[in-house]
Design a protein around this motif. Structure first.
Motif, PDB file in Angstrom:
ATOM      1  N   CYS A   1      46.041 -21.098   9.379  1.00 36.36           N
ATOM      2  CA  CYS A   1      47.203 -21.723   8.731  1.00 36.36           C
ATOM      3  C   CYS A   1      48.377 -21.745   9.712  1.00 36.36           C
ATOM      4  O   CYS A   1      48.540 -20.808  10.505  1.00 36.36           O
ATOM      5  CB  CYS A   1      47.656 -20.919   7.504  1.00 36.36           C
ATOM      6  SG  CYS A   1      46.375 -20.655   6.276  1.00 36.36           S
ATOM      7  N   VAL A   2      49.189 -22.779   9.605  1.00 34.82           N
ATOM      8  CA  VAL A   2      50.368 -22.914  10.461  1.00 34.82           C
ATOM      9  C   VAL A   2      51.594 -23.008   9.553  1.00 34.82           C
ATOM     10  O   VAL A   2      51.586 -23.758   8.574  1.00 34.82           O
ATOM     11  CB  VAL A   2      50.239 -24.174  11.347  1.00 34.82           C
ATOM     12  CG1 VAL A   2      51.558 -24.526  11.991  1.00 34.82           C
ATOM     13  CG2 VAL A   2      49.163 -23.947  12.406  1.00 34.82           C
TER      14      VAL A   2
ATOM     15  N   HIS B   1      45.499 -25.641   8.145  1.00 36.83           N
ATOM     16  CA  HIS B   1      46.284 -25.828   6.931  1.00 36.83           C
ATOM     17  C   HIS B   1      47.752 -25.633   7.291  1.00 36.83           C
ATOM     18  O   HIS B   1      48.065 -24.805   8.163  1.00 36.83           O
ATOM     19  CB  HIS B   1      45.883 -24.803   5.866  1.00 36.83           C
ATOM     20  CG  HIS B   1      44.418 -24.816   5.542  1.00 36.83           C
ATOM     21  ND1 HIS B   1      43.841 -25.793   4.769  1.00 36.83           N
ATOM     22  CD2 HIS B   1      43.411 -23.973   5.888  1.00 36.83           C
ATOM     23  CE1 HIS B   1      42.549 -25.554   4.636  1.00 36.83           C
ATOM     24  NE2 HIS B   1      42.252 -24.454   5.318  1.00 36.83           N
ATOM     25  N   VAL B   2      48.657 -26.339   6.593  1.00 39.82           N
ATOM     26  CA  VAL B   2      50.072 -26.250   6.971  1.00 39.82           C
ATOM     27  C   VAL B   2      50.959 -25.960   5.765  1.00 39.82           C
ATOM     28  O   VAL B   2      50.903 -26.663   4.747  1.00 39.82           O
ATOM     29  CB  VAL B   2      50.563 -27.556   7.642  1.00 39.82           C
ATOM     30  CG1 VAL B   2      52.062 -27.471   7.949  1.00 39.82           C
ATOM     31  CG2 VAL B   2      49.784 -27.808   8.931  1.00 39.82           C
TER      32      VAL B   2
ATOM     33  N   ARG C   1      44.588 -16.236   8.805  1.00 42.35           N
ATOM     34  CA  ARG C   1      45.338 -15.983  10.046  1.00 42.35           C
ATOM     35  C   ARG C   1      46.355 -17.103  10.274  1.00 42.35           C
ATOM     36  O   ARG C   1      46.010 -18.272  10.212  1.00 42.35           O
ATOM     37  CB  ARG C   1      44.338 -15.877  11.206  1.00 42.35           C
ATOM     38  CG  ARG C   1      43.387 -14.704  11.032  1.00 42.35           C
ATOM     39  CD  ARG C   1      42.093 -14.907  11.767  1.00 42.35           C
ATOM     40  NE  ARG C   1      41.386 -16.100  11.304  1.00 42.35           N
ATOM     41  CZ  ARG C   1      40.208 -16.499  11.780  1.00 42.35           C
ATOM     42  NH1 ARG C   1      39.622 -15.815  12.744  1.00 42.35           N
ATOM     43  NH2 ARG C   1      39.637 -17.592  11.318  1.00 42.35           N
ATOM     44  N   TRP C   2      47.572 -16.693  10.536  1.00 41.12           N
ATOM     45  CA  TRP C   2      48.698 -17.638  10.562  1.00 41.12           C
ATOM     46  C   TRP C   2      49.352 -17.718  11.938  1.00 41.12           C
ATOM     47  O   TRP C   2      49.529 -16.689  12.615  1.00 41.12           O
ATOM     48  CB  TRP C   2      49.766 -17.167   9.575  1.00 41.12           C
ATOM     49  CG  TRP C   2      49.417 -17.367   8.132  1.00 41.12           C
ATOM     50  CD1 TRP C   2      48.439 -16.718   7.427  1.00 41.12           C
ATOM     51  CD2 TRP C   2      50.056 -18.258   7.202  1.00 41.12           C
ATOM     52  NE1 TRP C   2      48.441 -17.149   6.127  1.00 41.12           N
ATOM     53  CE2 TRP C   2      49.424 -18.087   5.950  1.00 41.12           C
ATOM     54  CE3 TRP C   2      51.110 -19.160   7.309  1.00 41.12           C
ATOM     55  CZ2 TRP C   2      49.811 -18.800   4.820  1.00 41.12           C
ATOM     56  CZ3 TRP C   2      51.496 -19.870   6.175  1.00 41.12           C
ATOM     57  CH2 TRP C   2      50.840 -19.688   4.950  1.00 41.12           C
ATOM     58  N   ALA C   3      49.766 -18.938  12.284  1.00 51.70           N
ATOM     59  CA  ALA C   3      50.665 -19.161  13.434  1.00 51.70           C
ATOM     60  C   ALA C   3      52.037 -19.542  12.885  1.00 51.70           C
ATOM     61  O   ALA C   3      52.136 -20.369  11.971  1.00 51.70           O
ATOM     62  CB  ALA C   3      50.132 -20.279  14.312  1.00 51.70           C
ATOM     63  N   ILE C   4      53.077 -18.939  13.414  1.00 50.04           N
ATOM     64  CA  ILE C   4      54.449 -19.261  13.013  1.00 50.04           C
ATOM     65  C   ILE C   4      55.050 -20.163  14.077  1.00 50.04           C
ATOM     66  O   ILE C   4      55.068 -19.795  15.258  1.00 50.04           O
ATOM     67  CB  ILE C   4      55.309 -17.979  12.877  1.00 50.04           C
ATOM     68  CG1 ILE C   4      54.566 -16.892  12.065  1.00 50.04           C
ATOM     69  CG2 ILE C   4      56.674 -18.310  12.270  1.00 50.04           C
ATOM     70  CD1 ILE C   4      54.198 -17.273  10.662  1.00 50.04           C
ATOM     71  N   VAL C   5      55.577 -21.314  13.664  1.00 50.01           N
ATOM     72  CA  VAL C   5      56.095 -22.298  14.614  1.00 50.01           C
ATOM     73  C   VAL C   5      57.615 -22.373  14.505  1.00 50.01           C
ATOM     74  O   VAL C   5      58.156 -22.826  13.492  1.00 50.01           O
ATOM     75  CB  VAL C   5      55.485 -23.694  14.341  1.00 50.01           C
ATOM     76  CG1 VAL C   5      55.958 -24.690  15.408  1.00 50.01           C
ATOM     77  CG2 VAL C   5      53.976 -23.625  14.299  1.00 50.01           C
ATOM     78  N   GLY C   6      58.301 -21.921  15.545  1.00 48.74           N
ATOM     79  CA  GLY C   6      59.771 -21.905  15.569  1.00 48.74           C
ATOM     80  C   GLY C   6      60.282 -20.535  15.163  1.00 48.74           C
ATOM     81  O   GLY C   6      60.235 -20.162  13.994  1.00 48.74           O
TER      82      GLY C   6
END
Ligand code: NDP
Length: 389
Positions: free
Chosen positions: A119-120, A142-143, A53-58
């Motif tokens: 994950c980011v 995790h990045v 599962r991912w977070a999108i930053v920007g």
């Protein structure tokens, strides 16, 4: 009353004798559909609930145009959160893409307690990469960080140290490593189809427009880290070294190549021409520019028996591989849809993070490239003197 369908069915069955016929919704079928066993040997993708599962930053132009749509094709990864300074935009995109968790830059660190994020993906301007990467790692995520990795090699070292301290994976989003045409070129070079590689050339650039917001920050040192070499030249550098896997750079030189009176380049360099030598003696020459028009993306690999030319070489959707020599005619080689690189990249990172192993393009690769670019700047500042690495 005579049922016309029944009448037709009887006549047809009589005419067909023992032939397999069936009726569905009044239509005659020549063949019958019937269920079959689960096919053997078919790899079942993880269920959506089992994907990383991912977070999108920007949520800028690259995130909206390429990164987020890429998840639509992913099999190991799904998006669960957006981080943005513009909540209305984030919610609008969330509604379109089935994302329902939202953060802003102020409550970013509270992701620590969010079990729905593994994950980011950092898609911020370069000057913000280190800060938001380290904070995500410290939050236990995790990045995957966009290229170039950070503004300085010291920042890269801090990011790598944070990944180690928190036992998380850190990757740099060098998508070209997942792009089918470039993978095919790499396969042919590794298989010896070009003979010994003697020389690599690369040119990358575009015409920077300071009135276009995504270009504006690229011209400001605090947000961009550096100039054209950071943003666009890094494709040529990283892709060339990808093709020469394991052959370490030993010396580099560079000169600046842009109009010094151009107001766009008050803070960052507008162009650079560079030369790099590897341990095995391969010469790489490259150019990077914010003054090229139209967009230039070109890689050339010269071997003892054949050569490969790629133009465009590193774009999102249209890369081209032409091979010459090696006993055959000049030939264009197809290798698959470049647009698959976005899903392949996040799935590759998901698999690495799940397995607890390094991503194909780890933080250490981003650090190597930053050190090389810093050496190019040192050389250019010294009028092109060779810098031993
Ligand atoms: P944009 O300017 O289009 O988007 C950047 C986003 O970052 C903004 O929309 C904003 O998102 C957020 N942001 C937060 N603070 C700032 C700030 N001070 N100034 C500007 N934006 C800010 O840039 P790109 O999408 O072109 O680039 C983003 C990253 O992606 C960069 O690292 C770039 O190098 C990389 N990139 C990679 C490419 C590739 O092929 N791998 C191609 C293009 C870019 P919000 O409004 O949601 O807060």
């Amino acid at each position: 009353m005579t049922d016309r369908t029944e009448f037709t069915r009887r006549r047809l069955l009589a005419a067909a004798g023992a032939a397999p016929l069936a009726l569905a919704a009044g239509r005659v079928l020549a063949q019958v559909a019937e269920g079959q066993p689960m096919p053997a040997g078919v790899e079942l993708p993880p269920l959506p609930g089992e994907r990383m599962r991912w977070a999108i930053v920007g949520l800028g132009s690259f995130a909206i145009g390429q990164v987020i749509p890429g998840f639509g094709e992913a099999r190991q990864s799904r998006m669960t959160a957006f981080v943005s300074g513009n909540p209305a935009k984030a919610r609008d995109l969330g509604a379109r893409h089935g994302v329902s968790r939202f953060y802003d830059y102020a409550d970013y660190d509270t992701m620590r307690g969010d079990d729905e994020i593994d994950c980011v993906y950092i898609v911020l301007p370069v000057g913000l990469h280190a800060e938001y990467t380290v904070r995500a790692l410290e939050a236990g995520k995790h990045v995957l960080c966009e290229k170039p990795m950070a503004s300085t090699s010291a920042e890269c070292e801090r990011m790598i140290a944070a990944a180690r301290a928190n036992d998380r994976q850190l990757g740099v989003a060098y998508r070209v490593h997942f792009e089918p045409t470039n993978r095919e070129a790499k396969r042919r070079i590794a298989a010896g189809e070009l003979g010994a590689i003697r020389h690599v050339q690369c040119d990358h650039g575009f015409n920077a427009n300071p009135r276009f917001p995504p270009h504006k920050w690229r011209l400001e040192k605090a947000l961009a880290g550096g100039g054209s070499m950071f943003d666009i030249g890094v494709y040529g550098l990283n892709t060339s070294l990808m093709m020469l896997e394991g052959d370490a750079p030993v010396a580099v030189s560079a000169v600046y190549a842009y109009p010094r009176d151009d107001a766009r380049f008050a803070e960052v360099e507008g162009g650079i021409d560079w030369r790099l030598t590897t341990a095995s003696g391969v010469n790489l020459t490259g150019s990077s520019s914010y003054c090229y028009s139209p967009y230039v993306s070109r890689q050339r690999y010269f071997g003892a028996s054949a050569s490969i030319e790629m133009q465009p070489a590193t774009t999102y959707d249209d890369n081209n591989l032409v091979m010459e020599g090696g006993g055959g005619p000049r030939r264009e080689i197809g290798a698959g849809n470049p647009m698959t690189q976005f899903a392949a990249q996040v799935d590759g990172f998901s698999e690495a993070a799940r397995a607890g192993r390094a991503h194909l393009t780890p933080g250490e690769m981003g650090l190597r490239d930053l050190r090389l670019i810093e050496a190019m700047y040192r050389s250019a500042d010294a009028g092109g003197a060779v810098v031993e690495l």
